[in-house]
Every structure is written in structure tokens, then in C-alpha cells.
Design a protein around this motif. Sequence first.
Motif, PDB file in Angstrom:
ATOM      1  N   GLU A  75     -21.860  23.131 -39.074  1.00 49.70           N
ATOM      2  CA  GLU A  75     -22.854  22.029 -38.772  1.00 49.70           C
ATOM      3  C   GLU A  75     -22.632  21.087 -40.122  1.00 49.70           C
ATOM      4  OE1 GLU A  75     -26.389  24.186 -39.307  1.00 49.70           O
ATOM      5  OE2 GLU A  75     -26.493  24.566 -37.296  1.00 49.70           O
ATOM      6  N   VAL A  76     -22.056  21.438 -41.329  1.00 52.81           N
ATOM      7  CA  VAL A  76     -21.913  20.873 -42.327  1.00 52.81           C
ATOM      8  C   VAL A  76     -20.556  20.149 -42.159  1.00 52.81           C
ATOM      9  CG1 VAL A  76     -21.631  20.548 -44.975  1.00 52.81           C
ATOM     10  CG2 VAL A  76     -23.266  22.121 -43.976  1.00 52.81           C
ATOM     11  N   TYR A  77     -19.686  20.982 -41.798  1.00 54.80           N
ATOM     12  CA  TYR A  77     -18.377  20.278 -41.493  1.00 54.80           C
ATOM     13  C   TYR A  77     -18.217  19.180 -40.657  1.00 54.80           C
ATOM     14  CZ  TYR A  77     -13.343  20.645 -40.419  1.00 54.80           C
ATOM     15  OH  TYR A  77     -11.900  20.510 -40.295  1.00 54.80           O
ATOM     16  N   LYS A  78     -19.133  19.227 -39.509  1.00 53.08           N
ATOM     17  CA  LYS A  78     -19.318  18.058 -38.500  1.00 53.08           C
ATOM     18  C   LYS A  78     -19.615  16.788 -39.503  1.00 53.08           C
ATOM     19  CE  LYS A  78     -19.886  20.933 -34.415  1.00 53.08           C
ATOM     20  NZ  LYS A  78     -21.058  21.276 -33.413  1.00 53.08           N
ATOM     21  N   THR A  79     -20.590  16.899 -40.343  1.00 50.49           N
ATOM     22  CA  THR A  79     -21.129  15.661 -40.958  1.00 50.49           C
ATOM     23  C   THR A  79     -20.033  15.159 -41.863  1.00 50.49           C
ATOM     24  OG1 THR A  79     -21.871  16.966 -42.696  1.00 50.49           O
ATOM     25  CG2 THR A  79     -23.398  16.924 -41.027  1.00 50.49           C
ATOM     26  N   ARG A  80     -18.818  15.865 -42.157  1.00 50.21           N
ATOM     27  CA  ARG A  80     -17.891  15.236 -43.172  1.00 50.21           C
ATOM     28  C   ARG A  80     -16.626  15.028 -42.544  1.00 50.21           C
ATOM     29  NH1 ARG A  80     -18.753  16.393 -48.549  1.00 50.21           N
ATOM     30  NH2 ARG A  80     -17.276  14.797 -48.851  1.00 50.21           N
ATOM     31  N   ALA A  81     -16.596  14.939 -41.178  1.00 48.83           N
ATOM     32  CA  ALA A  81     -15.223  14.799 -40.273  1.00 48.83           C
ATOM     33  C   ALA A  81     -14.616  13.477 -40.709  1.00 48.83           C
ATOM     34  CB  ALA A  81     -15.755  14.924 -38.860  1.00 48.83           C
ATOM     35  N   LYS A  82     -15.368  12.390 -40.894  1.00 49.44           N
ATOM     36  CA  LYS A  82     -14.782  11.187 -41.232  1.00 49.44           C
ATOM     37  C   LYS A  82     -14.206  11.109 -42.529  1.00 49.44           C
ATOM     38  CE  LYS A  82     -15.782   8.366 -37.618  1.00 49.44           C
ATOM     39  NZ  LYS A  82     -14.665   7.856 -36.874  1.00 49.44           N
ATOM     40  N   ASP A  83     -14.876  11.735 -43.509  1.00 53.03           N
ATOM     41  CA  ASP A  83     -14.363  11.842 -44.840  1.00 53.03           C
ATOM     42  C   ASP A  83     -12.985  12.833 -44.670  1.00 53.03           C
ATOM     43  OD1 ASP A  83     -16.388  10.488 -45.825  1.00 53.03           O
ATOM     44  OD2 ASP A  83     -17.556  12.287 -46.207  1.00 53.03           O
ATOM     45  N   LEU A  84     -13.049  13.679 -44.075  1.00 53.83           N
ATOM     46  CA  LEU A  84     -11.720  14.694 -44.056  1.00 53.83           C
ATOM     47  C   LEU A  84     -10.735  13.865 -43.237  1.00 53.83           C
ATOM     48  CD1 LEU A  84     -13.536  17.875 -42.936  1.00 53.83           C
ATOM     49  CD2 LEU A  84     -12.397  17.546 -45.096  1.00 53.83           C
ATOM     50  N   GLY A  85     -10.857  13.068 -42.226  1.00 58.22           N
ATOM     51  CA  GLY A  85      -9.916  12.578 -41.572  1.00 58.22           C
ATOM     52  C   GLY A  85      -9.285  11.360 -42.432  1.00 58.22           C
ATOM     53  N   ALA A  86     -10.068  10.749 -43.069  1.00 62.60           N
ATOM     54  CA  ALA A  86      -9.528   9.657 -44.135  1.00 62.60           C
ATOM     55  C   ALA A  86      -8.651  10.280 -45.254  1.00 62.60           C
ATOM     56  CB  ALA A  86     -10.705   8.852 -44.874  1.00 62.60           C
ATOM     57  N   ALA A  87      -9.053  11.560 -45.528  1.00 65.77           N
ATOM     58  CA  ALA A  87      -8.392  12.268 -46.738  1.00 65.77           C
ATOM     59  C   ALA A  87      -7.035  12.749 -46.271  1.00 65.77           C
ATOM     60  CB  ALA A  87      -9.075  13.300 -47.291  1.00 65.77           C
ATOM     61  N   VAL A  88      -6.964  13.167 -44.931  1.00 62.05           N
ATOM     62  CA  VAL A  88      -5.809  13.626 -44.432  1.00 62.05           C
ATOM     63  C   VAL A  88      -4.822  12.524 -44.104  1.00 62.05           C
ATOM     64  CG1 VAL A  88      -4.586  14.914 -42.531  1.00 62.05           C
ATOM     65  CG2 VAL A  88      -6.646  15.584 -43.651  1.00 62.05           C
ATOM     66  N   SER A  89      -5.247  11.393 -43.744  1.00 65.46           N
ATOM     67  CA  SER A  89      -4.585  10.177 -43.290  1.00 65.46           C
ATOM     68  C   SER A  89      -3.922   9.612 -44.513  1.00 65.46           C
ATOM     69  CB  SER A  89      -5.326   9.177 -42.586  1.00 65.46           C
ATOM     70  OG  SER A  89      -4.543   8.155 -42.346  1.00 65.46           O
ATOM     71  N   ASP A  90      -4.687   9.473 -45.647  1.00 69.58           N
ATOM     72  CA  ASP A  90      -4.087   8.860 -47.186  1.00 69.58           C
ATOM     73  C   ASP A  90      -3.179   9.817 -47.455  1.00 69.58           C
ATOM     74  OD1 ASP A  90      -5.671   6.747 -46.773  1.00 69.58           O
ATOM     75  OD2 ASP A  90      -7.274   7.372 -48.190  1.00 69.58           O
ATOM     76  N   GLU A  91      -3.228  11.331 -47.568  1.00 70.91           N
ATOM     77  CA  GLU A  91      -2.491  12.038 -48.243  1.00 70.91           C
ATOM     78  C   GLU A  91      -1.294  12.459 -47.773  1.00 70.91           C
ATOM     79  OE1 GLU A  91      -5.907  14.151 -50.937  1.00 70.91           O
ATOM     80  OE2 GLU A  91      -5.460  15.093 -49.289  1.00 70.91           O
ATOM     81  N   MET A  92      -1.282  12.577 -46.383  1.00 74.89           N
ATOM     82  CA  MET A  92       0.104  12.792 -45.773  1.00 74.89           C
ATOM     83  C   MET A  92       0.631  12.168 -44.759  1.00 74.89           C
ATOM     84  SD  MET A  92      -0.791  14.414 -42.579  1.00 74.89           S
ATOM     85  CE  MET A  92       0.570  15.389 -42.126  1.00 74.89           C
ATOM     86  N   GLY A  93      -0.008  10.940 -44.427  1.00 77.01           N
ATOM     87  CA  GLY A  93       0.505   9.765 -43.643  1.00 77.01           C
ATOM     88  C   GLY A  93      -0.066  10.075 -42.248  1.00 77.01           C
ATOM     89  N   ALA A  94      -0.794  10.985 -41.772  1.00 73.83           N
ATOM     90  CA  ALA A  94      -0.916  10.992 -40.436  1.00 73.83           C
ATOM     91  C   ALA A  94      -1.905   9.939 -39.925  1.00 73.83           C
ATOM     92  CB  ALA A  94      -1.912  12.280 -40.069  1.00 73.83           C
ATOM     93  N   PRO A  95      -1.462   9.266 -38.751  1.00 79.39           N
ATOM     94  CA  PRO A  95      -2.382   8.099 -38.117  1.00 79.39           C
ATOM     95  C   PRO A  95      -3.968   8.619 -38.131  1.00 79.39           C
ATOM     96  CG  PRO A  95      -0.326   8.410 -36.906  1.00 79.39           C
ATOM     97  CD  PRO A  95      -0.492   9.751 -37.743  1.00 79.39           C
ATOM     98  N   LEU A  96      -4.671   7.624 -38.453  1.00 76.99           N
ATOM     99  CA  LEU A  96      -6.035   7.924 -38.868  1.00 76.99           C
ATOM    100  C   LEU A  96      -6.838   8.616 -37.495  1.00 76.99           C
ATOM    101  CD1 LEU A  96      -8.345   7.733 -40.595  1.00 76.99           C
ATOM    102  CD2 LEU A  96      -8.832   5.515 -39.899  1.00 76.99           C
ATOM    103  N   ALA A  97      -6.522   7.866 -36.437  1.00 78.62           N
ATOM    104  CA  ALA A  97      -7.022   8.460 -35.122  1.00 78.62           C
ATOM    105  C   ALA A  97      -6.654  10.062 -34.978  1.00 78.62           C
ATOM    106  CB  ALA A  97      -6.713   7.742 -34.044  1.00 78.62           C
ATOM    107  N   PHE A  98      -5.349  10.138 -35.172  1.00 80.63           N
ATOM    108  CA  PHE A  98      -4.935  11.735 -34.999  1.00 80.63           C
ATOM    109  C   PHE A  98      -5.568  12.437 -36.045  1.00 80.63           C
ATOM    110  CE2 PHE A  98      -1.561  14.926 -36.283  1.00 80.63           C
ATOM    111  CZ  PHE A  98      -1.389  15.348 -34.957  1.00 80.63           C
TER     112      PHE A  98
END
Length: 474
Positions: A75-98
Motif C-alpha cells: 500500500e505504501v509502495y504504491k503511494t511512492r511510485a512517482k518518487d521511485l520512478g524519478a529516482a531510478v531515471s535520474d540515477e541510472m538513466g532509464a527513460p522516465l516512462a519506462f
Amino acid sequence: MVQHLKFYIDGSWVEPSQAKTRTVINPANEQALYDIALGNADDVNKAVVAARRAFESFSQTTREERIALLTRIIEVYKTRAKDLGAAVSDEMGAPLAFAEKMQVGAGLGHIVATLGVLKDYAFEETIGNAEVVREPIGVVGMITPWNWPLNQIACKVAPALAAGCTMVLKPSEYTPSCALIFAEILHEAGVPAGVFNLINGMGPDVGAAMSEHPGIDMMSFTGSTRAGIDVAQRSAPTVKRVSQELGGKSPNIILDDADFQKAVSGGVAHVFLNSGQSCNAPTRMLVPQSRMDEVMAIAKAVAGKTKAGDPRADDTQMGPVVNETQWHKIQCLIAKGIEEGATLVAGGPGRPEGYSAGYLVRPTIFGNVRNDMTIAREEVFGPVLVIIGYADDEDAIRMANDTPYGLAGYVSGGDKDRVRAVARRLRAGNINLNGVPNERTAPFGGYKQSGNGREWGRFGLEEYLEVKAIAGFN
């Protein structure tokens, strides 16, 4: 610049034992993102002490209590999905939507799958006059990589929690902030103090201290084969269990009765997924030698439509690789392929046109490759596909197995019985037929130098369990 200078130990954010930091770089523009604290053996020891203390009570929790805990984490993970996606994209370069859909979704998927396993798993069974009991192994040291950071954190942490273990996590120093957000998720979900601990740091410092620590009962490692060997050697004196998911150079056999347009296009796209930074990527495409020209033409067309660029741009399909070291390694291997006489079908050295900064690699394909060439032997870990011709099915199987790795294999063909027969002869832990993706509740892991042990589903849970036989119990 927001800094990340604390560790999560014993349920609190604490200062490291030394004032040593490392700057995390955005691979898309080579600019600094923030600094992280680097831990050492003293930090590891504090975390292990907390984990051992917490194990006394957490190992005795009921199935129902752990089900409730995993449910809250989801339940908590779902509320932080956008934060997690942005972090992964910034740190290892994955396209944001991916990053938001696939990277974050993979982590969530493993927690959900583990919850399903926990609800029905038989922790006890009767064998003759004995009761066979499966109990948590103890304190687990976890070292996770940067290429699929949330996938690998979740597929270790979730089953460890389900088993009743406590743990110390060292995430990759290249993708630390998504791991810190994961720690915040566990804290908010009510994971008891000491059950989950996180220390950022380098392998020779934190990773080595974890592997050698007598208070850690098991090491779960995902990364390169070279580093995996080091973890195993350091763990040996304390005879702790070591589970490893390591490198790969996976074959993709396309049989002569396959739908070539579909199979070749799908195989190329799979290699370019995540900028080629997947240990199970089908990077050796084996095709009938007589159809090499046809395959190269199809592959070239796919490469030409693959847009490499800014991870935050809507039309980007492939972002940069993770860092400068990786970029240079890939460039050297591309140059080696040209030097050794392979046909450069698409891509090649340097950055894509229009880019002078960032660790972008051109989507690259080599044809007419021999299986003894460097680019067919070494794991490139970038968007580089090699196409190898074979004479017949036996030749394809021989070359597919002629590798020190054995993580994955792929087979495409029109005759299902023939496809199955080839799959059974491949020496690898995961085989995908006709483009079907992995089953998240089935085991994932490799043969040979691709590792030992299994993750995902029931098999992943059992990695964190000891087996006790109590004779005379019944």
C-alpha cells in the motif's frame, strides 16, 4: 543539492561512523545529483547487531503478522511510485516512462508475488515420525545492483521478510536514492526496528565487511561474476549460505521455421531494453547461416527506429548507460568487434548524433559474428547485439551452450515440440519460448558462472529458510 548522508539502522536514520562521501552523477548529462555517505565495517557491525537483536522476536512472528506487514508495504509502495520512478531515471538513466512502469512495477510485482506465496506456503510437513520445519535462516546480507535496482531489492527483501529473517542491505552506490525511498516505505509500513537496515557504501568496504561478518548468516548477491566470486570467497570462512545472481551472455536461437520478422524484431528490441543493461538480455542471436542477410536487414531496421536520448524526453526509447566506466567499456568492445572482422550492421562507436555529453551509446548490431569473437564471449552490458550463423539445430545448441554463463536462453520456432526439445538442451536457468516473458512466480537464476540459488516466487522464499527435522515429534 539535497544530500543523502544518513543510514537506516535499527529503525532510525543515523549518522555514519566516518565523514566520507561520494557524488552521484546523472548519466544523462554528467552533472552531480547529490552526495551520499559511505559506510565502513563499523557501520556494518552496528547494523548486524541491530538485526541480530531484532531476529529474536521477528523470527517468531506468525504467518498472519507477516502477511499484514507485506500488505502494508504494498500500500505504501504504491503511494511512492512517482518518487521511485524519478529516482531510478535520474540515477541510472532509464527513460522516465519506462522507469515508472517497468522498473518500479517490477519491484511491486515481486512484493505482491511474495505475498501470494506466503499465504499458502507449507512451513511444516510430516515425514515418517519426524516433523520437518522450515525456519528463517537468520540475518541476511544483501548486495544489489544498479541496472534493475528496485527489482533486485524487492525480490530479496520481500521473501526475507516473509520468511521471518532480518537483514542488512547495501544497494549500488550508483542508485542509492531509490533504495533510501524503499527504506522510507518500510519504515512507514511499520517494519519493526532492526529488521531492515540500509548502509550505502562501496563493495571493498561495506560489501566485504558484510561477507566476512560472523553475525551474518547468509549473503544474497546480484552483480558481476567477478564480484560474486569475491563475496563467496570472503563468506567461506564463516560457512554462510551464499546465493548469487551473476552475469550472462544469453543465446537467442531462431529456428528456420520461426516467424523471422517477429522473432528477430523482438530479439533486437529486448537487447536494447534498459539500454542493454540486463543480465538475461538475449545478446547472442543464433540464426540459420543461409538467412544471415535477411536477419541483418530486419535487425538494422529495428535499430534505425530505436531513439536513444534524454531520459526525460517523451520520444526516448533508450537512455544512457549508467556511468563513464561502463560507457568506455562498451566503446572498447564495439571497437574490438570491428577489429575482429564482424559486420557492423547498425550503430558503432561514439554517441548518437546530436549528443556531446551523457553516456549514450548508439544502438549497435554486429552480423557474421563467430562464437569465438570477443563480442560473443564477453558480457557487454550495453545495447550491443551479435548475430551468429549456424548450420543446423545441433550446431545452434552447441554454440548456445559454449559459454561460461548460463543465466537465460531464448528459442523461437513454428514447431512447438521442436522448440521445447531445443529448450531442454540449453544449459541455462531460464528459457523463454517464442517471446513469452518470464513468469514471476517461477524460479529465476543461473547455471555455471551465472550463479547459484534461485529468486522469485516459492523458490525465492526457500532461499531464506533453514530445514529442521524433529524426529519422534509425531
